[in-house]
Design an enzyme around this catalytic site. Structure first.
Site, PDB file in Angstrom:
ATOM      1  N   GLU A  27       0.837  -1.217   0.000  1.00 29.86           N
ATOM      2  CA  GLU A  27       0.000   0.000   0.000  1.00 29.86           C
ATOM      3  C   GLU A  27       0.865   1.257   0.000  1.00 29.86           C
ATOM      4  O   GLU A  27       1.675   1.469   0.913  1.00 29.86           O
ATOM      5  CB  GLU A  27      -0.962  -0.011   1.196  1.00 29.86           C
ATOM      6  CG  GLU A  27      -1.989   1.092   1.061  1.00 29.86           C
ATOM      7  CD  GLU A  27      -3.132   0.982   2.060  1.00 29.86           C
ATOM      8  OE1 GLU A  27      -3.541  -0.133   2.411  1.00 29.86           O
ATOM      9  OE2 GLU A  27      -3.613   2.057   2.481  1.00 29.86           O
ATOM     10  N   LYS A  78      -8.376  -1.098  10.623  1.00 30.26           N
ATOM     11  CA  LYS A  78      -7.640  -1.513   9.410  1.00 30.26           C
ATOM     12  C   LYS A  78      -6.412  -0.622   9.246  1.00 30.26           C
ATOM     13  O   LYS A  78      -5.334  -1.078   8.862  1.00 30.26           O
ATOM     14  CB  LYS A  78      -8.574  -1.417   8.196  1.00 30.26           C
ATOM     15  CG  LYS A  78      -7.997  -1.971   6.912  1.00 30.26           C
ATOM     16  CD  LYS A  78      -7.210  -0.977   6.103  1.00 30.26           C
ATOM     17  CE  LYS A  78      -6.752  -1.577   4.776  1.00 30.26           C
ATOM     18  NZ  LYS A  78      -5.867  -0.693   4.033  1.00 30.26           N
ATOM     19  N   ASP A 129       3.277 -14.506  11.524  1.00 34.68           N
ATOM     20  CA  ASP A 129       2.031 -14.960  10.899  1.00 34.68           C
ATOM     21  C   ASP A 129       0.987 -13.842  10.978  1.00 34.68           C
ATOM     22  O   ASP A 129       0.339 -13.657  12.008  1.00 34.68           O
ATOM     23  CB  ASP A 129       1.576 -16.223  11.652  1.00 34.68           C
ATOM     24  CG  ASP A 129       0.318 -16.835  11.075  1.00 34.68           C
ATOM     25  OD1 ASP A 129      -0.395 -16.147  10.318  1.00 34.68           O
ATOM     26  OD2 ASP A 129       0.038 -18.000  11.403  1.00 34.68           O
ATOM     27  N   HIS A 143      -2.537  10.467   0.011  1.00 33.50           N
ATOM     28  CA  HIS A 143      -2.661   9.124  -0.550  1.00 33.50           C
ATOM     29  C   HIS A 143      -2.438   9.147  -2.058  1.00 33.50           C
ATOM     30  O   HIS A 143      -1.696   8.335  -2.604  1.00 33.50           O
ATOM     31  CB  HIS A 143      -4.057   8.583  -0.225  1.00 33.50           C
ATOM     32  CG  HIS A 143      -4.197   7.128  -0.497  1.00 33.50           C
ATOM     33  ND1 HIS A 143      -3.689   6.179   0.354  1.00 33.50           N
ATOM     34  CD2 HIS A 143      -4.749   6.461  -1.535  1.00 33.50           C
ATOM     35  CE1 HIS A 143      -3.936   4.987  -0.144  1.00 33.50           C
ATOM     36  NE2 HIS A 143      -4.579   5.132  -1.291  1.00 33.50           N
TER      37      HIS A 143
HETATM   38  C1  MEV Z   1      -6.316   3.070   4.414  1.00 37.23           C
HETATM   39  O1  MEV Z   1      -5.570   1.937   4.091  1.00 37.23           O
HETATM   40  C2  MEV Z   1      -6.458   3.215   5.915  1.00 37.23           C
HETATM   41  C3  MEV Z   1      -7.382   4.320   6.393  1.00 37.23           C
HETATM   42  O2  MEV Z   1      -8.669   4.174   5.796  1.00 37.23           O
HETATM   43  C4  MEV Z   1      -7.478   4.206   7.891  1.00 37.23           C
HETATM   44  C5  MEV Z   1      -8.517   5.111   8.541  1.00 37.23           C
HETATM   45  O3  MEV Z   1      -9.505   5.477   7.890  1.00 37.23           O
HETATM   46  O4  MEV Z   1      -8.315   5.411   9.737  1.00 37.23           O
HETATM   47  C6  MEV Z   1      -6.874   5.668   5.995  1.00 37.23           C
END
Ligand code: MEV
Length: 449
Positions: free
Chosen positions: A85, A280, A296, A393
């Site tokens: 990513e 996530k 793992d 991003h």
């Molecule tokens: C993207 O991989 C992760 C985010 O969506 C985490 C979040 O929204 O806190 C930017």
């Protein structure tokens, strides 16, 4: 549909590729060439990787990046991160730098207990089973002596074995719920070997137990396996500073930023749809280090998300507060990690990553991984509550778009410069490249005629 292939695993690597290429690709030569392009020229290294799994045909690359400037418990680290990513490493590095100026991260291992269970069915009296278990409990320890002696030398081993009555949820269902200390190894093989030995002992001892009626002697072991839910193998990572010091290149005041940040965390605490994405983001950091250090990541993911639901609903793993003018941001997560055994001594890049981290103990690695997760979460929330996530991003994603559009090195350089001041989107980059290429064609034509 074509017939199932038999004996596939017995074929040579070349034969496997030949079969796949013919079976699935319109251009078998091209597919074969691509598969082989990723082979390592060093045959020993290739063989090592081939033998990690079954039916290996080639290697699947993931970039290994590094995030420098992490201060954890006053020690400096450059953290290796394996991830696909685009913005993950950049975000971690940014958060590391931000907090390095504010005392760095603090991390503490809270506990290190692992869990394994023998799940079995017993048709009989619970009371008798309890007595039987008290009588034979020591046999489980004695009968696994051979398996545990090395672990015991390292200060680990079986901590306790408990008989758990689960008949309220499933008829005749019981467990040998066992806790382990596995020191610097993740311990999966050790735990599973002990559990399988327990299941044999359980059956043998039950057969020989005179107080059991005939049907009680026949204990049916359903399965023996470790649990990836490790709520007593946890680590806490934390950052804090006076609210006034939160200020950096954001357009809002430090207190307004802290308030907004805390509200964002509160939303993740109460709203599962947000909590999953919030967590996530934490796992973006956690997994990247877990993969780089040969651990793992599926086990870690499963355990962490289960932990996020421990209070009855899925919630944020991290929390934030301001008290007496001090902003604190922290999280506690379960992490079963190893720095010995498994891939740690086999995969050359895992060895390199661990050396980069100063050959940490499993406990130190738990701290580093948790910090990487917290740093990632901080960076994401900071962007989300100020500029929005897409600006950074898409800047990082620019290179992927340029590569998709087959931009040359010179075009990439020009595009990176252009998009420093312009919003990145797939169409904007495509338009920019098209114009750039047209300008270049015009120039060539002008020069030529
Ligand atoms: C993207 O991989 C992760 C985010 O969506 C985490 C979040 O929204 O806190 C930017």
């Amino acid at each position: 549909m074509s017939k199932a292939i038999t004996g596939f695993s017995k074929l040579t690597k070349e034969q496997k590729i030949e079969w796949i290429a013919k079976e699935y690709f319109s251009n078998p030569e091209e597919a074969t060439a691509l598969i082989k392009k990723y082979w390592n020229a060093d045959q020993d290294l290739q063989k090592l990787h081939d033998e990690f799994i079954e039916n290996t045909i080639t290697n699947f690359y993931l970039p290994l990046g590094v995030a420098p400037n992490f201060i954890i418990n006053d020690k400096k680290y450059t953290i290796p991160m394996a991830t696909e990513e685009s913005s993950v490493v950049a975000a971690a590095s940014k958060a590391a730098k931000f907090w390095a100026k504010r005392g760095g991260f603090k991390a503490t291992v809270i506990n290190t207990e692992k869990i394994g269970q023998v799940h079995f069915i017993f048709n009989g009296s619970t009371e008798k089973l309890n007595t039987f278990f008290s009588n034979v409990k020591s046999k489980f320890f004695e009968g696994t002596d051979d398996l545990t002696k090395n672990m015991q030398k390292r200060g680990g081993g079986i901590l306790d074995i408990e008989l758990r009555d689960k008949t309220d949820s499933l008829s005749n269902y019981y467990q040998l719920h066992t806790t382990f200390e596995t020191k610097d190894s993740m311990g999966a093989n050790f735990i599973n070997s002990c559990l399988e030995q327990f299941s044999k002992i359980l059956k043998t001892e039950a057969l020989a137990y005179e107080a059991f009626a005939e049907e009680e002697k026949d204990i049916q072991v359903i399965m023996s396996i470790l649990s990836n839910y490790v709520p007593n193998c946890t680590v806490r990572a934390e950052v804090s500073c006076p609210v006034q010091e939160l200020h950096e290149d954001t357009n809002i005041s430090p207190m307004a930023f802290a308030e907004k940040f805390m509200t964002a965390v509160k939303i993740a605490e109460i709203e599962p749809f947000r909590a999953v994405t919030h967590n996530k983001g934490i796992m973006n950091g956690v997994d990247a280090v877990v993969v780089a250090t040969g651990n793992d990541f599926r086990a870690v993911e499963a355990g962490v998300h289960a932990y996020a639901s421990k209070d009855g609903h899925y919630s944020s793993l991290s929390h934030a507060k301001v008290e007496n003018g001090i902003f604190t941001f922290w999280m506690e997560i379960p992490l079963a990690l190893g720095t010995v055994g498994g891939l740690t001594t086999l995969h050359p890049l895992v060895k390199l990553s661990l050396e980069m981290l100063g050959k940490p103990s499993a406990q130190e690695l738990m701290q580093i991984v948790a910090v990487a997760g917290l740093a990632q979460n901080f960076a994401a929330l900071r962007s989300l509550t100020t500029t929005g996530i897409q600006q950074g991003h898409m800047k990082m994603h620019l290179m992927n778009i340029l590569n998709q559009l087959q931009a040359g090195d010179h075009e990439k350089k020009q595009a990176v410069k252009h998009f420093e001041k312009n919003p990145v989107s797939h169409s904007a980059v495509a338009d920019y490249l098209r114009d750039l290429r047209q300008i270049n064609i015009d120039r060539i034509e002008e020069d030529f005629f």
